[in-house]
Motif scaffolding. Structure first.
Motif, short mmCIF file in Angstrom:
data_model
loop_
_atom_site.label_atom_id
_atom_site.label_comp_id
_atom_site.label_asym_id
_atom_site.label_seq_id
_atom_site.Cartn_x
_atom_site.Cartn_y
_atom_site.Cartn_z
N ILE A 179 -35.01 -27.65 69.34
CA ILE A 179 -36.14 -27.55 70.27
C ILE A 179 -36.07 -28.64 71.34
O ILE A 179 -36.31 -28.40 72.53
N SER A 180 -35.71 -29.86 70.91
CA SER A 180 -35.60 -30.97 71.87
C SER A 180 -34.55 -30.67 72.94
O SER A 180 -34.76 -30.88 74.16
N ASP A 186 -31.06 -27.72 62.37
CA ASP A 186 -32.12 -28.72 62.55
C ASP A 186 -32.98 -28.25 63.72
O ASP A 186 -32.62 -28.39 64.90
N LEU A 187 -34.12 -27.66 63.41
CA LEU A 187 -34.98 -27.08 64.45
C LEU A 187 -35.48 -28.14 65.42
O LEU A 187 -35.67 -27.88 66.62
N TYR A 188 -35.71 -29.35 64.95
CA TYR A 188 -36.22 -30.39 65.83
C TYR A 188 -35.22 -30.68 66.95
O TYR A 188 -35.58 -30.75 68.13
N SER A 189 -33.96 -30.85 66.59
CA SER A 189 -32.95 -31.15 67.61
C SER A 189 -32.74 -29.96 68.53
O SER A 189 -32.51 -30.11 69.73
#
Length: 499
Positions: free
Chosen positions: A144-145, A139-142
């Motif tokens: 990056i976050s 999950d790239l969003y998690s």
């Protein structure tokens, strides 16, 4: 021209510079030796530097006492991030390489750095991973976050997974290099407060060193002060040891010069006083013989009058003048004898009660003629003193005569005898005219008279009380006068035997 260049040779320049330097150094040393202010400033600066050095050493030795250890993961995370960025740079440089050829690189990096490595595309699909990585989709969003949170908060004091990602491109396909792993712990120290040891060490060392280095100077100042006290007590042969060439040494030399000058001046005055006393004594002695003859002939003329009344009156006046001159010569002779050196006292232990009683009885008729009476206050206790009876009788005669001559008439003369401390006190008091404090303080000066006209009708020679003071002080006693409520009193203190 050649001679000019010869004078400016390097050797001559060096020699002249050396001479100038040594001359300047000698001047500086001489100025330092002569300046107490410069010595104190130099001493203070040295003590200050030594105290700063001691405080720095104390701070370094006790620094760990004021630090608290803690676990920090920041350094490990920064190293992991740097290694990941370095690997991403290498991958971007090999963008034309087949993706499968990067597998050994990821495995080696995982083994060396301890991070699980993932190569993912823009959709998060895992294209290549290291040996310990198990993910197939990310999950790239998690990711990056999480990576941004770690970048914003670099101070990490508790273990948590590290995540880093960097964009890469392989064989024309864009993606991300993701690294995961647990950072290593590092022990670091933080200050828990101000180091309070260095300040006391600085003060103690500064005060101790300054006291230590200035103790010699302050001790010398105290020695100079003690020497001045000794000189002020009359010991003019005392000399101060001169130490150094500064202001204190100059002060010591001036003190010695002052003591020497005073000693010489006092010695000259003493010799002049001795010469004057010898002159007065000799003149008095020489005057007594012809005066005795003149008085004898005048007494014959007085007792066997001849001629008319006018001649008899002249004879009477001449006889009175000669008698007065004789008393003056005798007083002068006695005073110079008492104030000279080597006066002998023939002491006897006598009862002062009986001596005072006897003399008072002798002066009662003379006092009654002047409308005066004696009021005695003698104790029942017999008070004994060691005195020269002949000289002390003269003391009482002078005091009683003054009281009768200058006391207000009619009136009384008070005579008091009492024990006081380790001696006895004898007081003679009578009512008298008002007396200024200045006149009271000068009563015992030789030739001083309260009545300044110096008439025979109002006073004597001015030596009576001076003789009294000399005799009392020869006996180790003291005398003082006071005037209170119209009464003039003389108080004599004498030590008792064995005191």
């Amino acid at each position: 021209m050649r001679a000019l260049f010869r004078g400016l040779s390097p050797f001559n320049v060096t020699r002249r510079l050396y001479r100038w330097t040594m001359k300047a150094v000698r001047r500086a040393v001489e100025h330092f030796r002569r300046s107490l202010r410069l010595q104190l400033i130099t001493t203070f600066v040295f003590c200050l530097l030594a105290a700063l050095l001691a405080a720095t050493l104390a701070h370094g030795m006790t620094e760990t006492l004021y630090k608290r250890p803690y676990v920090d993961y920041t350094l490990s995370m920064q190293r992991m991030d740097w290694e990941t960025r370095h690997l991403a740079t290498i991958i971007r440089d090999q963008s034309e390489t087949d993706i499968s050829a990067l597998q050994p690189m990821l495995d080696n990096f995982e083994q060396d750095v301890g991070l699980r490595m993932l190569l993912v595309n823009l959709d998060g699909k895992v294209l290549l991973k290291s040996a310990k990585a198990t993910e197939s989709q990310v999950d790239l969003y998690s990711v990056i976050s999480r990576a941004m949170e770690l970048r914003l908060d670099l101070n990490v004091f508790h273990p948590q997974e590290f995540v880093a990602f960097y964009p890469v491109e392989l064989a024309g396909q864009k993606g991300y290099l993701i690294a995961r792993g647990m950072p290593e712990a590092n022990i670091r120290y933080e200050s828990t407060g101000v180091n309070m040891i260095s300040v006391p060490v600085f003060l103690v060392v500064l005060i101790y060193l300054f006291y230590r280095f200035t103790r010699r100077k302050t001790g010398y100042i105290e020695e100079l002060a003690d020497s001045l006290l000794v000189i002020s007590q009359g010991k003019l042969d005392h000399r101060v040891e001169v130490r150094g060439e500064d202001e204190l040494g100059s002060l010591a030399r001036n003190i010695n010069r002052m003591a020497q000058d005073l000693q010489e001046n006092i010695e000259r005055e003493r010799q002049a006083e001795k010469t004057k006393n010898e002159l007065i004594t000799n003149v008095s002695h020489d005057l007594r013989t012809p005066l005795t003859s003149v008085l004898g002939y005048l007494r014959l003329l007085k007792d066997h009058p001849a001629g008319g009344l006018e001649q008899q009156e002249y004879t009477r006046i001449a006889y009175e003048k000669a008698e007065h001159l004789k008393r003056l010569v005798e007083d002068l002779f006695e005073y110079t004898t008492l104030s000279g050196q080597g006066v002998q006292l023939y002491r006897q232990t006598i009862c002062m009660n009986e001596l005072v009683e006897q003399l008072v009885e002798e002066y009662v008729p003379l006092a009654e003629e002047q409308q005066l009476s004696f009021c005695k206050a003698l104790p029942d206790e017999r008070l004994y003193v060691s005195v020269d009876p002949e000289k002390f009788v003269r003391v009482l005669e002078n005091l009683f005569s003054n009281a009768i001559k200058y006391g207000k008439k009619p009136g009384s003369i008070g005579v008091t005898l009492a024990r006081e401390a380790d001696g006895i006190r004898l007081s003679v008091a009578n009512r008298a005219d008002e007396m200024a404090p200045e006149a009271l303080n000068r009563l015992f000066e030789r030739f001083y008279r309260v009545e300044q006209s110096r008439s025979r009708k109002t006073g004597g020679s001015g030596l009576g009380l001076a003789i009294v003071k000399s005799i009392v002080e020869l006996h180790g006693g003291s005398i003082k006068a006071d005037y209170r409520d119209g009464v003039l009193s003389f108080h004599i203190w004498l030590p008792v035997p064995g005191s």
